[in-house]
Scaffold this motif. Structure first.
Motif, PDB file in Angstrom:
ATOM      1  N   VAL A 134      95.684 -21.879 -53.586  1.00  0.00           N
ATOM      2  CA  VAL A 134      95.037 -23.109 -53.094  1.00  0.00           C
ATOM      3  C   VAL A 134      96.048 -24.244 -52.942  1.00  0.00           C
ATOM      4  O   VAL A 134      96.095 -24.917 -51.900  1.00  0.00           O
ATOM      5  N   SER A 138      97.418 -26.179 -49.669  1.00  0.00           N
ATOM      6  CA  SER A 138      97.240 -27.625 -49.612  1.00  0.00           C
ATOM      7  C   SER A 138      98.525 -28.326 -49.170  1.00  0.00           C
ATOM      8  O   SER A 138      98.496 -29.198 -48.293  1.00  0.00           O
ATOM      9  N   LYS A 197      89.978 -15.485 -47.353  1.00  0.00           N
ATOM     10  CA  LYS A 197      89.917 -15.502 -48.815  1.00  0.00           C
ATOM     11  C   LYS A 197      90.812 -14.407 -49.402  1.00  0.00           C
ATOM     12  O   LYS A 197      90.987 -13.351 -48.791  1.00  0.00           O
ATOM     13  N   TYR A 211      87.496 -19.728 -56.678  1.00  0.00           N
ATOM     14  CA  TYR A 211      88.256 -20.023 -55.467  1.00  0.00           C
ATOM     15  C   TYR A 211      87.495 -20.986 -54.556  1.00  0.00           C
ATOM     16  O   TYR A 211      88.084 -21.915 -53.983  1.00  0.00           O
ATOM     17  N   SER A 215      88.935 -24.584 -53.536  1.00  0.00           N
ATOM     18  CA  SER A 215      89.120 -24.903 -52.113  1.00  0.00           C
ATOM     19  C   SER A 215      88.333 -26.143 -51.731  1.00  0.00           C
ATOM     20  O   SER A 215      88.813 -26.996 -50.970  1.00  0.00           O
ATOM     21  N   LEU A 220      90.190 -28.007 -48.451  1.00  0.00           N
ATOM     22  CA  LEU A 220      90.952 -27.191 -47.512  1.00  0.00           C
ATOM     23  C   LEU A 220      90.211 -27.014 -46.189  1.00  0.00           C
ATOM     24  O   LEU A 220      90.795 -27.189 -45.111  1.00  0.00           O
TER      25      LEU A 220
END
Length: 274
Positions: A134, A138, A197, A211, A215, A220
């Motif tokens: 993640v 980012s 994913k 997750y 996210s 995201l």
């Protein structure tokens, strides 16, 4: 359970993981979605000394690197190593796009997300992996957001020229700007794959839930949608520039034809007078 400290950097558009794997004698083929994990003996060889407790480094093919429990000395040692493999990495500016985060295990407490850390009751193997993915995405988005800003500034200058009546937009200039937009779109959509994913989330519901929350916390999907919509606007503007450019060239050709006809008529008149 001790905290895990994460530090992510976006240093380039693309890193060939298989080339690094060969250099490190890692016999494995890597695809875009799987990061290269450096730890233990391999990491010891690169940094030149014994790694710290739970120290790991994950290198992602889309140009992000995540350090777990690494010191600044070890971080710079890895950057020098990567520079020897990929020359476009700027060692002096590698900290330009960065993200810091902490995995904070506390027994008996609920999962809690903050700007600086995520608190979890029990550490699982997927937690460090998913946090790394993640924050790697980012910082990659942050880098692309800046690149998009530069393209927008360039487009704005062209719009200013149009407002001033300067309509001479060259094909070479248009092609260059279009290629930057296409490259930007490729880096965002085709390479970082924000909407894809990790495999673990398809077989572990706890990993999938963690997750999704990570996210969402780092926005995201929202940031991806903003970049995507801005890219579409840029493409439509470039199409407009292209239409104007073609119209100008078509008008120029028409005037040249008219001029040639006039010259021919003048020559005919001169012949008749003689």
């Amino acid at each position: 359970m001790n905290d895990l400290k994460f530090k992510a950097f976006a240093v380039t558009n693309e890193i060939d993981l298989n080339k690094i794997a060969v250099e490190c004698n890692i016999r494995k083929k890597y695809t875009w979605e799987e990061p290269l994990l450096l730890q233990d003996q391999v990491l010891r060889t690169i940094i030149g000394e014994e790694p710290g407790d739970d120290e790991k480094i994950l290198i992602f093919s889309f140009g992000s690197i995540v350090f777990i429990n690494s010191t600044k000395q070890h971080t710079e040692a890895l950057m020098r190593y990567l520079k020897s493999i990929k020359s476009d990495i700027e060692i002096g500016r590698y900290e330009r796009f960065q993200e810091d985060y902490v995995l904070h295990p506390v027994e008996g407490e609920d999962v809690e997300f903050t700007d600086r850390y995520v608190q979890i009751p029990n550490m699982a193997l997927f937690h460090p992996q998913l946090i790394s993915i993640v924050i790697a995405k980012s910082v990659a988005l942050e880098r692309i957001e800046e690149q998009l800003g530069k393209i927008l500034d360039d487009i704005e200058s062209k719009i200013d020229n149009l407002e001033k009546g300067k309509l001479n937009i060259g094909n070479k200039d248009l092609a260059k700007t279009t290629s930057r937009i296409v490259r930007h779109e490729y880096n965002t959509i085709a390479y970082i794959m924000i909407l894809d994913k990790p495999d673990i989330t398809w077989i572990n519901s706890d990993a999938a839930d963690f997750y999704e929350k990570m996210s969402e916390f780092f926005e995201l999907n929202d940031r991806y949608e903003v970049i995507k919509s801005k890219t579409e606007i840029l493409k439509s503007i470039i199409d407009g520039f292209s239409s104007i450019s073609h119209s100008i060239r078509g008008l120029f050709v028409e005037w040249v034809i008219v001029l040639l006809i006039v010259v021919e008529l003048v020559l005919m008149v001169l012949d008749l007078i003689k």
